[in-house]
Enzyme design. Structure first.
Site, mmCIF file in Angstrom:
data_model
loop_
_atom_site.group_PDB
_atom_site.id
_atom_site.type_symbol
_atom_site.label_atom_id
_atom_site.label_comp_id
_atom_site.label_asym_id
_atom_site.label_seq_id
_atom_site.Cartn_x
_atom_site.Cartn_y
_atom_site.Cartn_z
ATOM 1 N N LYS A 60 -7.625 2.520 -17.027
ATOM 2 C CA LYS A 60 -8.457 1.351 -16.699
ATOM 3 C C LYS A 60 -8.561 1.055 -15.253
ATOM 4 C CE LYS A 60 -8.598 -2.915 -15.569
ATOM 5 N NZ LYS A 60 -9.862 -2.968 -14.713
ATOM 6 N N GLU A 110 3.509 -1.198 -8.928
ATOM 7 C CA GLU A 110 3.451 -0.893 -7.456
ATOM 8 C C GLU A 110 2.514 -2.229 -6.981
ATOM 9 O OE1 GLU A 110 4.579 1.115 -5.938
ATOM 10 O OE2 GLU A 110 5.212 2.725 -7.128
ATOM 11 N N CYS A 141 -1.640 -1.651 1.055
ATOM 12 C CA CYS A 141 -0.512 -2.235 0.250
ATOM 13 C C CYS A 141 0.584 -1.937 1.383
ATOM 14 C CB CYS A 141 -0.204 -1.670 -0.929
ATOM 15 S SG CYS A 141 -0.031 0.058 -0.930
ATOM 16 N N GLU A 196 0.641 -11.923 1.866
ATOM 17 C CA GLU A 196 -0.364 -10.741 1.997
ATOM 18 C C GLU A 196 -1.740 -11.353 2.168
ATOM 19 O OE1 GLU A 196 -1.039 -8.126 -1.465
ATOM 20 O OE2 GLU A 196 -0.541 -6.243 -0.325
#
Ligand code: NAD
Length: 471
Positions: A169, A244, A278, A378
């Site tokens: 997905k 992750e 990331c 972040e």
């Protein structure tokens, strides 16, 4: 106008049962470029059933067969390189510079798993017992928009190497890239049901994959918030997870480093993939007594950074993927100003002449305190925080004072010293004096950057279940 109106189940392109339509928007100008039909729970269940059936045979395949499949997938994906490049630029605004570099690694995911399989022992003797490593089962692969092809290829390569079947997905915002991947994987000609794709929303398709008991493992790359939701649901049936997640990676410049090299590298690094990465080193830790020098170099570098249309070869930073992401980054710039950080470059608003798209100025804050939100959270946009430290020990403490622990970077003229510092930083991957990549060494996060590791033998083992037979 492009339409993605098929999903891929059991070796065939099928019309989804889901009928909802999601618009695909070019982030460079916010014009509609296409539509994708979103699959639903029924489609997901059908894909899971196909993968479950295929697992019966595929789980018994030989290493030689799996190496053959990996080779076919690599060839098929590499044939479509130019299509990937064109679509990544259009679909998420990936810069020409970044996508042409990153696409070179796509085939390498399959090569690295072939290399692992060449020596990996699926049966090990311990004393008089036998430990067999068997594939965990059907794997649900859920991926983000910022590294769609690379995440899918790396996870699929590992699953195939292990003997697992998959339902993929990808992000709903990566539908055009998904279309190319589906075609490439189909062309590879693997037996039906091993690889299945379901386009759709996270809270529909992703949630079904996470909750469905016929899926033994979820391999997820994405935000920490969604990773937590997945882990909570998965625990009910002890579904295996590899997560992750996000990062706020420190980049420690030690006092003996060559600032003329280390600072430009730090600024360009923070803006990799238009700062939507990331592993981007978004916290730059510098010796307090060299802060003025660092500021001067960083300001000049930022002023020479090209924010622009992603197709232009000299563009360093393209648009943010969506209006929502643009607004989020603007909000963080506002927060940085309110928190009292010093604005060194960039700032609020769009660069002149780029008002149509989701463009953000190359922004640097200096004199940042690590407790500020711009240093802790972040941002996923071109906002670099320069944080001064007094001693090497304090630099390590600041680096570790974060909920995240995905990556870290250390620059020093003395490699042994950099190694000593690196060994005290809590991060899954630490690069010394630059940005290295090796698909055979483990990748993943400490703390809220994730659970588990990907790549190489460590990554393979996350798709295997050890079975000890004692005699
Ligand atoms: P996201 O978490 O919003 O979405 C990732 C995927 O999860 C998408 O496919 C989405 O549809 C799906 N999803 C959303 N809700 C879900 C749910 N309830 N159940 C199951 N699936 C669901 O992340 P994003 O915005 O696409 O990507 C950016 C994030 O990904 C950043 O935080 C970035 O740091 C992270 N990321 C991490 C890595 C890594 O390797 N650690 C790599 C790339 C990106």
């Amino acid at each position: 106008m492009k339409t993605v109106n098929k999903i891929y189940i059991n070796g065939e392109f099928v019309t989804p049962h889901g009928a909802e339509i999601f618009d695909l928007i070019n982030p460079s100008n916010n014009q509609k470029i296409g539509e994708v039909i979103l699959a639903d729970e029924t489609d997901t269940k059908n894909a899971i059933a196909a993968a479950k059936e295929a697992f019966k045979t595929f789980s018994k395949s030989t290493v030689t067969e799996r190496i053959d499949y990996l080779t076919k997938l690599k060839v098929a994906v590499e044939k479509r390189q130019q299509d990937f490049i064109d679509i990544m630029i259009e679909e998420y605004g990936g810069t020409h510079q970044f996508v042409t570099m990153s696409i070179k690694y796509t085939g390498a995911w399959f090569d690295s798993m072939i290399e692992v399989l060449n020596t990996y022992e699926f049966e090990k003797a311990i004393n008089s017992s036998l430990v067999k490593l068997q594939p965990v089962g059907v794997v649900g692969i859920i991926t983000p928009w910022n590294a769609s092809n690379s995440s899918v290829c790396s996870k699929v390569a590992t699953a195939i190497a292990a003997g697992c079947t998959v339902v993929i997905k990808p992000s709903e915002m990566s539908a055009l890239q998904t279309q190319v991947l589906m075609e490439a994987f189909h062309d590879a000609g693997l037996p039906k049901g091993i690889i299945n794709f379901v386009t759709g929303l996270g809270n529909v398709v992703g949630a079904e994959l996470t909750g469905n008991p016929d899926v033994s493992k979820i391999s997820f790359t994405g935000s920490t918030a969604v990773g937590k939701l997945i882990a909570k649901t998965a625990v009910d049936i002890m579904k295996r997870v590899t997560l992750e997640l996000g990062g706020k990676s420190p980049n420690i410049i030690l006092d003996d480093a060559d600032l003329d090299k280390a600072v430009p590298m730090a600024v360009y690094g923070a803006y990799m993939n238009s700062a939507q990465a990331c592993i981007a080193p978004t916290r730059l830790l510098v010796p307090e007594n060299r802060l003025d020098e660092v500021n001067a170099i960083a300001k000049t570098v930022a002023e020479n950074i090209v924010v622009g249309l992603p197709q232009n070869e000299n563009t360093n930073i393209g648009p943010m993927v969506s209006v929502k992401q643009f607004d989020r980054v603007q909000n963080y710039i506002k927060i940085g100003l309110e928190e009292g950080a010093t604005l060194l470059a960039g700032g609020e608003g769009k660069p002149e002449g780029l008002e149509e798209g989701n463009f953000v100025k190359a922004t640097i804050f200096t004199n940042v305190n690590n407790k500020m939100r711009i240093a802790q959270e972040e941002i996923f946009g071109p906002v670099l925080s320069i944080i001064p430290y007094k001693t090497e020990q304090e630099a390590i403490e600041i680096a570790n004072d974060s909920p995240y622990g995905l990556a870290a970077y250390v620059s020093s003229a003395d490699e042994d010293r950099a190694m000593r510092v690196a060994s005290q930083v809590d991060a899954g991957r630490i690069c010394i004096n630059g940005f290295s990549h090796d698909p055979l060494v483990p990748f993943g996060g400490f703390k809220q950057s994730g659970i588990g590791r990907e790549y190489g033998a460590y990554g393979l083992e996350a798709y295997l279940e050890p079975k000890a037979i004692l005699r």
